[in-house]
Design a protein around this motif. Structure first.
Motif, PDB file in Angstrom:
ATOM      1  N   THR A   1       2.109  12.189   0.167  1.00 31.02           N
ATOM      2  CA  THR A   1       1.867  13.594   0.720  1.00 31.02           C
ATOM      3  C   THR A   1       2.427  14.541  -0.295  1.00 31.02           C
ATOM      4  O   THR A   1       3.562  14.400  -0.621  1.00 31.02           O
TER       5      THR A   1
ATOM      6  N   THR B   1       0.874  -1.179   0.048  1.00 32.88           N
ATOM      7  CA  THR B   1      -0.008  -0.157  -0.064  1.00 32.88           C
ATOM      8  C   THR B   1       0.882   1.339  -0.085  1.00 32.88           C
ATOM      9  O   THR B   1       2.077   1.141   0.627  1.00 32.88           O
ATOM     10  N   GLU B   2       0.328   2.242  -0.339  1.00 34.56           N
ATOM     11  CA  GLU B   2       1.114   3.417  -0.742  1.00 34.56           C
ATOM     12  C   GLU B   2       0.391   4.649   0.043  1.00 34.56           C
ATOM     13  O   GLU B   2      -0.919   4.881  -0.194  1.00 34.56           O
ATOM     14  N   ILE B   3       0.833   5.717   0.778  1.00 37.61           N
ATOM     15  CA  ILE B   3       0.584   6.599   1.345  1.00 37.61           C
ATOM     16  C   ILE B   3       1.348   8.045   0.754  1.00 37.61           C
ATOM     17  O   ILE B   3       2.387   7.813   1.483  1.00 37.61           O
TER      18      ILE B   3
ATOM     19  N   SER C   1       4.315   0.193   2.283  1.00 39.92           N
ATOM     20  CA  SER C   1       4.208  -0.841   3.401  1.00 39.92           C
ATOM     21  C   SER C   1       5.105  -2.192   3.245  1.00 39.92           C
ATOM     22  O   SER C   1       4.728  -3.194   3.557  1.00 39.92           O
TER      23      SER C   1
ATOM     24  N   ALA D   1       6.232   9.597  -0.481  1.00 37.50           N
ATOM     25  CA  ALA D   1       5.375   8.425  -0.408  1.00 37.50           C
ATOM     26  C   ALA D   1       5.956   7.364   0.572  1.00 37.50           C
ATOM     27  O   ALA D   1       7.208   6.921   0.108  1.00 37.50           O
TER      28      ALA D   1
ATOM     29  N   VAL E   1      -2.988  14.394   1.485  1.00 38.05           N
ATOM     30  CA  VAL E   1      -2.571  13.025   1.448  1.00 38.05           C
ATOM     31  C   VAL E   1      -3.478  12.168   0.978  1.00 38.05           C
ATOM     32  O   VAL E   1      -4.622  12.333   1.025  1.00 38.05           O
ATOM     33  N   PHE E   2      -2.826  11.307   0.388  1.00 36.48           N
ATOM     34  CA  PHE E   2      -3.537  10.246  -0.373  1.00 36.48           C
ATOM     35  C   PHE E   2      -3.172   8.859  -0.482  1.00 36.48           C
ATOM     36  O   PHE E   2      -1.997   8.516  -0.221  1.00 36.48           O
ATOM     37  N   VAL E   3      -4.028   8.062  -0.257  1.00 38.37           N
ATOM     38  CA  VAL E   3      -3.850   6.523  -0.221  1.00 38.37           C
ATOM     39  C   VAL E   3      -4.132   5.566  -1.360  1.00 38.37           C
ATOM     40  O   VAL E   3      -5.033   5.975  -1.995  1.00 38.37           O
TER      41      VAL E   3
END
Length: 218
Positions: free
Chosen positions: A120, A116-118, A175, A172, A149-151
Motif C-alpha cells: 500500500t 506473497t506481498e501486498i 504472508s 507491505a 494497493v498492489f499484490v
C-alpha cells in the motif's frame, strides 16, 4: 449412495490436503509460540519461549513511524517487522515492512521465496511491477498513487521505483513470519565466492570486462 459419500469425503480430504500444501507457513496449534531467540533448536522455525515467561512486549514493535535512511546507491531502504523484531509472530505466518524511497529511489528486482506481498502506498508515487515465470516472462506493471494497493505473487521477481519528485513511503504485508528476500543483482554478481565469469558471460551474453565491472559494484 455409499459411493457418493465416499467421493464427497475424498474431495474434502483433497481440498484440505491441497490447502495445507499451498499454505505459506504451517498453521499454529496453540494460542501463540513466542520465539525463544536464545534457543539453538530450529525445526522449520523457532522454538517456543516458556509461556510463563511471555510478556506483552513480545507482541509489540515501536518505530515504524520513523523514516528510513535512503542515502544509498538504490535510494531506498526497507524496515522489516518480522519474527526477528516481534517474537510473538512466530508460527503466525505474517509480517510486514516499511519501505522508504527517495526521488528516483528503487527497491530493486527481488523475490520472496516464502511469501506473497501486498503493498500500500502511503505517500508519493511508485511505478511497480512483477514478471511471471518462464517461458512467458510477462511483465505486469502499473503506476500507483497514495492509497493504491498492489499484490506481488509469491516467488515472482518484482520491484518498486519512485517515479515522483518527492519522497515516497509504502507499507507491505507478507504472508510469512520470515518471507526471505533474494535480490537478483546481489545474488548473481555479489555472491561469495563469485560465480565464474564464464558462466555469467554466457548467461548474460556480455564480455568478461562487463561481468567484472558488475561484480565490482557489489
Amino acid at each position: 449412495m455409499a459411493n457418493r459419500i465416499f467421493l464427497l469425503a475424498a474431495a474434502l480430504l483433497a481440498m484440505s490436503c491441497s490447502h495445507g500444501v499451498t499454505a505459506s507457513d504451517p498453521s499454529h496449534l496453540q494460542d501463540f509460540c513466542v520465539a525463544d531467540k536464545t534457543s539453538q533448536v530450529r525445526v522449520n522455525g523457532l522454538a517456543c519461549k516458556d509461556a510463563k515467561d511471555v510478556v506483552v512486549e513480545d507482541f509489540c514493535y515501536s518505530g515504524l513511524h520513523l523514516a528510513g535512511n535512503t542515502t544509498n546507491k538504490q535510494g531506498s531502504i526497507v524496515t522489516p517487522v518480522n519474527v526477528a523484531q516481534i517474537g510473538g509472530l512466530n508460527t503466525l505466518g505474517v509480517s510486514l515492512v516499511r519501505i522508504d524511497y527517495a526521488p528516483n529511489g528503487l527497491n530493486p528486482p527481488h523475490t520472496h521465496p516464502r511469501s506473497t506481498e501486498i503493498l500500500t502506498v502511503l505517500e508519493g508515487s511508485l511505478q511497480v511491477g512483477f514478471v511471471t515465470s518462464n517461458p512467458e516472462n510477462k511483465h505486469f506493471n502499473k503506476v500507483l498513487g497514495k492509497g493504491d494497493v498492489f499484490v506481488f505473487p509469491k516467488g515472482l521477481v518484482h520491484y518498486q521505483f519512485n517515479n515522483g519528485a518527492t519522497d515516497a513511503v509504502a507499507i507491505a504485508a507478507l504472508s510469512s513470519q520470515n518471507p526471505g528476500v533474494i535480490t537478483m543483482a546481489n545474488a548473481v554478481f555479489g555472491s561469495t565466492p563469485s560465480i565464474a565469469d564464464g558462466i555469467l558471460t554466457k548467461a548474460f551474453q556480455v564480455e568478461n570486462n562487463v561481468v567484472d565491472w558488475m561484480q565490482g559494484q557489489f
